[in-house]
Enzyme design. Structure first.
Site, PDB file in Angstrom:
ATOM      1  N   GLU A  94     -12.300   2.284   2.607  1.00 18.82           N
ATOM      2  CA  GLU A  94     -11.648   1.764   1.535  1.00 18.82           C
ATOM      3  C   GLU A  94     -10.207   2.833   1.139  1.00 18.82           C
ATOM      4  O   GLU A  94     -10.464   3.843   0.912  1.00 18.82           O
ATOM      5  CB  GLU A  94     -12.086   1.451   0.099  1.00 18.82           C
ATOM      6  CG  GLU A  94     -11.416   0.831  -0.988  1.00 18.82           C
ATOM      7  CD  GLU A  94     -10.363  -0.330  -0.940  1.00 18.82           C
ATOM      8  OE1 GLU A  94     -10.934  -1.284  -0.157  1.00 18.82           O
ATOM      9  OE2 GLU A  94      -9.278  -0.345  -1.188  1.00 18.82           O
ATOM     10  N   ASP A 109      -8.339   1.365   5.619  1.00 16.72           N
ATOM     11  CA  ASP A 109      -7.843  -0.360   5.913  1.00 16.72           C
ATOM     12  C   ASP A 109      -6.579  -0.264   5.369  1.00 16.72           C
ATOM     13  O   ASP A 109      -5.676  -1.221   5.898  1.00 16.72           O
ATOM     14  CB  ASP A 109      -8.865  -1.069   4.853  1.00 16.72           C
ATOM     15  CG  ASP A 109      -8.731  -0.909   3.049  1.00 16.72           C
ATOM     16  OD1 ASP A 109      -8.196   0.268   2.895  1.00 16.72           O
ATOM     17  OD2 ASP A 109      -9.221  -1.795   2.627  1.00 16.72           O
ATOM     18  N   HIS A 110      -6.028   0.406   4.305  1.00 24.27           N
ATOM     19  CA  HIS A 110      -4.490   0.318   3.994  1.00 24.27           C
ATOM     20  C   HIS A 110      -4.003   1.455   3.176  1.00 24.27           C
ATOM     21  O   HIS A 110      -4.886   2.253   2.827  1.00 24.27           O
ATOM     22  CB  HIS A 110      -4.272  -0.970   3.155  1.00 24.27           C
ATOM     23  CG  HIS A 110      -5.269  -1.094   1.946  1.00 24.27           C
ATOM     24  ND1 HIS A 110      -5.440  -0.501   0.993  1.00 24.27           N
ATOM     25  CD2 HIS A 110      -6.373  -2.171   2.022  1.00 24.27           C
ATOM     26  CE1 HIS A 110      -6.310  -0.678   0.237  1.00 24.27           C
ATOM     27  NE2 HIS A 110      -7.022  -1.992   0.831  1.00 24.27           N
ATOM     28  N   HIS A 123     -11.663   2.666  -4.262  1.00 22.55           N
ATOM     29  CA  HIS A 123     -10.679   1.527  -4.301  1.00 22.55           C
ATOM     30  C   HIS A 123      -9.692   1.953  -5.621  1.00 22.55           C
ATOM     31  O   HIS A 123     -10.402   2.431  -6.651  1.00 22.55           O
ATOM     32  CB  HIS A 123     -11.459   0.386  -4.850  1.00 22.55           C
ATOM     33  CG  HIS A 123     -10.500  -1.107  -4.839  1.00 22.55           C
ATOM     34  ND1 HIS A 123      -9.745  -1.296  -5.857  1.00 22.55           N
ATOM     35  CD2 HIS A 123     -10.407  -1.792  -3.752  1.00 22.55           C
ATOM     36  CE1 HIS A 123      -9.220  -2.510  -5.159  1.00 22.55           C
ATOM     37  NE2 HIS A 123      -9.405  -2.738  -3.961  1.00 22.55           N
ATOM     38  N   THR A 140      -7.765  -5.597   2.104  1.00 22.82           N
ATOM     39  CA  THR A 140      -8.866  -5.180   2.790  1.00 22.82           C
ATOM     40  C   THR A 140      -9.159  -6.113   3.915  1.00 22.82           C
ATOM     41  O   THR A 140      -9.529  -6.033   5.026  1.00 22.82           O
ATOM     42  CB  THR A 140     -10.092  -5.012   1.780  1.00 22.82           C
ATOM     43  OG1 THR A 140      -9.729  -4.104   0.972  1.00 22.82           O
ATOM     44  CG2 THR A 140     -11.428  -4.523   2.524  1.00 22.82           C
TER      45      THR A 140
HETATM   46  C1  GP9 Z   1     -13.414  -5.620  -2.199  1.00 23.91           C
HETATM   47  C2  GP9 Z   1     -12.754  -4.962  -1.632  1.00 23.91           C
HETATM   48  C3  GP9 Z   1     -11.258  -4.660  -2.009  1.00 23.91           C
HETATM   49  O1  GP9 Z   1     -14.460  -6.429  -1.760  1.00 23.91           O
HETATM   50  O2  GP9 Z   1     -12.819  -5.185  -0.330  1.00 23.91           O
HETATM   51  O3  GP9 Z   1     -10.318  -5.464  -1.407  1.00 23.91           O
HETATM   52  P1  GP9 Z   1      -8.768  -4.995  -1.778  1.00 23.91           P
HETATM   53  O4  GP9 Z   1      -8.302  -4.930  -3.173  1.00 23.91           O
HETATM   54  O5  GP9 Z   1      -8.502  -3.573  -1.237  1.00 23.91           O
HETATM   55  O6  GP9 Z   1      -7.784  -5.851  -0.746  1.00 23.91           O
HETATM   56 MN    MN Z   2      -9.169  -2.131   0.363  1.00 19.68          MN
END
Ligand code: GP9
Ligand code: MN
Length: 622
Positions: free
Chosen positions: A257, A473-474, A412, A299
């Site tokens: 994350e 992821d980002h 996160h 994500t």
């Molecule tokens: C929640 C997580 C968050 O399960 O994967 O997603 P995001 O807010 O980072 O797109």
């Molecule tokens: Mn994410």
């Protein structure tokens, strides 16, 4: 006596109807366990839809009024009941796109009986009473004398205005509280918890009709064949290096994350931010210029890019709008080779519509929040340390070879440390109390979890026969907070557009058993390159991949939906609408790069066509 009832019923039935609908819609939220989010917004939302339902009933008079009452009641009860039952199976509410998903409805059909509970009678108890009552009374009380059409029409207008105003206010409050949630629908249940089930379904239906029916572009059979040809030509390169070298090995891919690239091999006040990943990077193949390519779907887009090698949806998220499609994925390909496939993420299974999408992607199992003991909380949910610890216990039992895809959660946004558990994990100095400071601590925490995870894999004996991939992821630091990024990276106040662009990379490293590949690969790459790269190593085809096999290409490329792209050292920035040399920052003549613009356009067009027209199903004749 009957006359009295008749007089009493004059328009009273509308109020009774509204009260019944209100109770049903609110009890849906109880059944879905959403009442902890209930507030004024929810009451407004439900009242809004109840007024509109009341207005519908007012349309009718005379004898048809009884029937309308019962039929509308049945329809709304059915809608509520479907959500209740669907939730027992998928732990989520349904949506139009999913109802069209024959696979899922078929599966649910078989288990509907098992999923219906006695207590569900409460949703239809009134209907059970009203229908016989209607037959008993209809000849006695005859026609209900409703008010004249003028009065009814006026009442209808008032009801519609009230319904619209209340629903609008509720939707607006939701949008304020969670911007973009209605666009991406990353948490459908949260939407229901704030605007009510009926409003959610009306919105979902409206979206489906406008996006998928009214605005759908037609695609002729010859267009479809042409697109198939294009993918064939693109992905049928024969002589390739390293083909099948990892065949039969396990594959563990960990999506981290918000692991932005700059955290790797960086120290702050003399302390390494990611000591475990840094150590691992020395034994791994590290991609230093790996860009994230996510869009609205965050994500979920990263998961999609990496496993399917197509671009995110035009707007909204693939996971919500196209969960019913057939996909060609790293998962389905490995499964065809006899791999056991699983995905592990300790959040609610309905988040990002994962429970549905994972079925379409071909995962054998989805290990979610409900399968973990919530013994340690950090950030949004179960801590990464506990997540990894419990996951390794599960993976150890898997039939080999397997592919497991794991998604972390602790780091996160907004990186809050509610219980002060990681307050002193890293001395962030001047960044203390800022987003950057909180982020770096969260990263350090997840890095510790990664260290424990690698140790556990080693102890279990899995490390030596598994390819283990870690990537981010980002982005983590939003554009509005780029001053903090400028401070950390360059010790200055702000970033130039090019510097900002350059920072939009994520961590990416692959560890191979026996360290067959290691070192640095600095070619420009993006998340859609993961599937084709791993496909070649594991000896499977990525026939419909948009990305490239990074171990068999020598020119760099990455792009994002919003328009930025980079081809080797040439970069186009949408924000300035200019082309630059990435190394010197010098502006180049845009007209010299028409071919690149065309290529980017083709990628977008074909990726959208495959997703929006469910073309893999067509290509594969499934
Ligand atoms: C929640 C997580 C968050 O399960 O994967 O997603 P995001 O807010 O980072 O797109
Ligand atoms: Mn994410």
């Amino acid at each position: 006596m009957y006359r009295k009832i008749k007089a009493f019923l004059m328009e009273f039935d509308v109020l009774l109807f509204m009260a019944i609908i209100f109770l049903k819609v609110i009890s849906l939220n109880y059944s879905l366990n959403l009442m902890q989010n209930a507030d004024k917004t929810l009451v407004e939302g439900i009242m809004g839809s109840v007024f509109v339902a009341g207005a519908l009933l007012l349309l009718f008079n005379g004898k048809s009024r009884y029937k309308a009452f019962i039929i509308l009641d049945i329809l709304i009860s059915l809608l509520v009941l479907i959500d209740v039952v669907y939730n027992r199976y998928f732990m989520d509410v349904t949506s139009v796109a999913l109802i069209y998903q024959a696979k899922i409805t078929g599966e649910v059909k078989d288990s509907v009986k098992a999923l219906l509970h006695l207590e569900d009678l409460k949703y239809i108890i009134d209907i059970i009473i009203f229908i016989p009552l209607y037959f008993i009374l209809r000849n006695r009380i005859g026609v209900i004398k409703t008010s004249g059409w003028k009065k009814r029409f006026a009442m209808m207008m008032i009801f519609i205005a009230a319904g619209y105003t209340l629903s609008y206010s509720s939707v607006k409050a939701l949008n304020r509280d969670q911007p973009d949630i209605l666009k991406t629908m990353y948490d459908k249940k949260y939407v229901v918890s704030k605007i009510g089930g009926i409003n959610f379904h009306i919105y979902d239906f409206y979206r489906y009709i406008t996006d998928r029916v009214l605005n759908a572009e037609k695609l002729s059979d010859s267009d479809k064949r042409m697109i198939k040809e294009w993918f064939n030509n693109r992905n049928s390169v024969t002589a390739k290096n390293y083909s099948g070298m990892m065949k039969g090995k396990n594959l563990i891919v960990v999506q981290l994350e918000a692991f932005q690239g700059f955290v790797l091999n960086r120290s702050i006040n003399g302390q390494e931010i990611t000591p475990n990943l840094n150590k691992l990077s020395k034994e791994s193949l590290v991609f230093d210029n790996y860009f994230y390519q996510t869009a609205w779907g965050g994500t979920s887009d990263a998961e999609f890019l990496s496993n399917v090698s197509l671009l995110p949806a035009r707007e909204g998220s693939v996971y919500y709008q196209y969960a019913g499609n057939t996909y060609d994925s790293l998962i389905s390909e490995l499964k065809n080779q006899g791999y056991y496939t699983s995905v592990m993420h300790a959040n609610r299974p309905g988040f990002w519509n994962r429970a549905n999408m994972y079925k379409s992607l071909g995962f054998d199992s989805f290990v979610n929040e409900n399968n973990y003991v919530k013994d340690d909380i950090q950030g949004l949910g179960l801590s990464d340390k506990s997540f990894f610890r419990q996951s390794v216990e599960k993976i150890k039992e898997y039939k080999q070879p397997f592919y497991t895809f794991m998604i972390t959660l602790s780091s996160h946004f907004p990186y809050k440390d509610e219980n002060n558990k990681i307050k002193d994990i890293l001395n962030v100095g001047e960044f203390e109390g800022t987003t950057m400071g909180d982020y770096l601590k969260a990263v350090k925490y997840t890095d510790e979890a990664i260290g424990e995870f690698v140790d556990a894999l080693k102890a279990s004996g899995l490390w030596n026969n598994s390819v283990v991939v870690f990537y981010g992821d980002h982005s983590a630091i939003p554009f509005e907070k780029r001053d903090q990024l400028a401070k950390l990276l360059y010790n200055k106040e702000d970033l130039t557009p090019l510097e900002w662009f350059n920072a939009q990379k994520v961590v990416m490293m692959m560890h191979f058993p026996g360290e067959e590949f290691k070192g640095h690969n600095s070619m420009i790459a993006g998340q859609m390159d993961l599937y084709p790269t791993l496909a070649n190593l594991f000896g499977v085809d990525a026939k419909y991949a948009l990305g490239r096999d990074l171990l068999n290409s020598n020119s760099g490329f990455s792009m994002v939906r919003e328009g930025n792209w980079i081809h080797d050292n040439v970069v186009y920035l949408k924000s300035t609408d200019k082309v630059y040399d990435i190394n010197t920052g010098k502006e180049l003549n845009k007209n010299d790069y028409i071919k690149d613009f065309e290529l980017v356009y083709t990628y977008l067009k074909y990726s959208d066509a495959v997703i929006e027209h469910n073309l893999i199903k067509y290509f594969e004749g499934k």
